[in-house]
Scaffold this active site. Structure first.
Site, mmCIF file in Angstrom:
data_model
loop_
_atom_site.group_PDB
_atom_site.id
_atom_site.type_symbol
_atom_site.label_atom_id
_atom_site.label_comp_id
_atom_site.label_asym_id
_atom_site.label_seq_id
_atom_site.Cartn_x
_atom_site.Cartn_y
_atom_site.Cartn_z
ATOM 1 C CB THR A 1 43.112 15.758 25.567
ATOM 2 O OG1 THR A 1 44.520 15.782 25.796
ATOM 3 C CG2 THR A 1 42.465 14.817 26.552
ATOM 4 C CB SER B 1 47.583 21.655 21.080
ATOM 5 O OG SER B 1 48.046 21.610 22.399
ATOM 6 C CB THR C 1 44.134 21.966 27.007
ATOM 7 O OG1 THR C 1 44.849 20.821 27.486
ATOM 8 C CG2 THR C 1 42.670 21.637 26.830
ATOM 9 C CG ASP C 2 49.413 20.034 26.294
ATOM 10 O OD1 ASP C 2 48.696 20.063 27.317
ATOM 11 O OD2 ASP C 2 50.022 19.010 25.923
HETATM 12 N N1 ASP Z 1 46.928 17.383 26.963
HETATM 13 C C1 ASP Z 1 46.596 18.043 25.768
HETATM 14 C C2 ASP Z 1 45.111 18.377 25.684
HETATM 15 O O1 ASP Z 1 44.550 18.614 26.724
HETATM 16 C C3 ASP Z 1 47.133 17.457 24.538
HETATM 17 C C4 ASP Z 1 47.152 18.514 23.496
HETATM 18 O O2 ASP Z 1 47.289 19.660 23.814
HETATM 19 O O3 ASP Z 1 46.991 18.168 22.322
HETATM 20 O O4 ASP Z 1 44.510 18.426 24.672
#
Ligand code: ASP
Length: 331
Positions: A14, A58, A90-91
């Site tokens: 993200t 991710s 973050t995922d």
């Molecule tokens: N929602 C996720 C982030 O916070 C998307 C990911 O993990 O790529 O990055």
């Protein structure tokens, strides 16, 4: 005066996402170089090199790619970096952090960060998180702490950190123990000394498979019945409560544990598995008797990372020792 060398790699997430047109969803497009241009003050703190190793959500990272990131980081240390920073989604941040932590052989800080708000959103948190992560990676008191996650002004140890909110800015926490440290007025402050670390050798094989299943009310045993036939080399169960499964699952798990390592963790999101409390069939005492290892404070996802790595370096006979690290409160 020579500034310390800091190496940064961007993998996507993200933090690097933008929408090309209004109304379209965001996708990873912003390079590491562009992310760095949003924190010009970093150039007064470090001699920075940045590389964009990927532009991936991710969810699509995999162990092979993470191993290539690790060898990039290893090379940076050989080039003289005093710290490395990984920018990613973050995922799966908690899993990637655990993966790197188990394999990072240096005292040098290995710091992961990301963002909950995409690059073009008002109040995007990426630049602040990235600058914080760089401060942590450059700090002398961050040494000997393995991989750490820096998000929203907090520093979390890789083994403890979890994403506990899907969209909130404060999405990461370390259940039971809390953050290892904080950024206070741009200073890196730790709340406790570094924990002893367990570091594994690099995997000799990478094609093995570890399944992760979660116990749920009235679940059938079809997947368990087929785990061995499907060729899985290990199994992790997110168990009920303190590490429990149904009687029917316990019978199947006993059969599986005769052939491949099985770890039972707690699916609750916080706390440890038990060892010596429940004696019913499917309770932890019964499962231990059936050859199962209990995960202690390790969550199911990180227990899977550990088992995959332990199998990869053919140290499954030492699994108990590596897990003891996370169950040591019981000693
Ligand atoms: N929602 C996720 C982030 O916070 C998307 C990911 O993990 O790529 O990055």
């Amino acid at each position: 005066m020579d500034l310390p060398k800091l190496s940064i790699a961007a993998l996507g997430g993200t933090v690097s996402m933008q929408a090309s047109h209004t109304g379209e969803g965001v996708i990873p497009t912003v390079s590491g170089e562009a992310l760095l241009s949003s924190i010009p003050e970093l150039t007064t703190l470090a001699d920075v090199s940045v590389e964009t190793l990927g532009l991936l959500p991710s969810a699509s990272l995999d162990f092979g790619f993470l191993l290539s990131v690790l060898s990039w980081a290893d090379f940076q240390v050989k080039l003289g970096a005093v710290g490395v920073v990984i920018i990613q989604g973050t995922d799966t941040l908690e899993e990637a952090a655990a993966f790197f932590d188990y394999l990072w052989p240096y005292d040098i800080p290995f710091v992961l960060t990301g963002a909950m708000r995409s690059a073009s959103k008002p109040g995007a948190d990426g630049p602040a998180n990235l600058l914080d992560a760089c401060r942590v990676a450059l700090a002398q008191n961050s040494r000997q702490r393995g991989a750490q996650v820096v998000m929203n002004g907090q520093i979390h140890q890789a083994r403890n950190v979890r994403k506990t909110d899907s969209l909130a800015l404060q999405a990461f926490s370390s259940p039971v123990v809390g953050p290892a440290g904080l950024l206070l007025e741009d200073c890196v402050r730790y709340l406790r000394p570094p924990d002893p670390r367990t570091v594994l050798p690099l995997p000799e094989q990478t094609t093995h498979r570890v399944a992760l299943l979660e116990a749920s009310l009235s679940a059938d045993t079809l997947l368990l019945e087929n785990i061995l036939a499907l060729g899985y080399d290990g199994l992790v169960i997110g168990g009920f409560g303190a590490g429990h499964v149904s009687q029917r699952w316990a019978t199947m798990i006993e059969h599986i544990a005769e052939r491949v390592p099985v770890i039972v963790a707690t699916r609750t999101g916080s706390g440890s598995t038990a060892r010596a409390s429940y004696g019913f069939s499917g309770g932890e005492m019964d499962l231990i008797r059936k050859g199962v290892s209990m995960a202690g404070f390790l969550c199911p996802r990180k227990a899977r990372i550990l088992l995959w790595l332990v199998l990869g370096c053919r140290r499954q006979h030492e699994l108990g020792r590596y897990l003891d690290h996370d169950t040591r409160y019981q000693n």
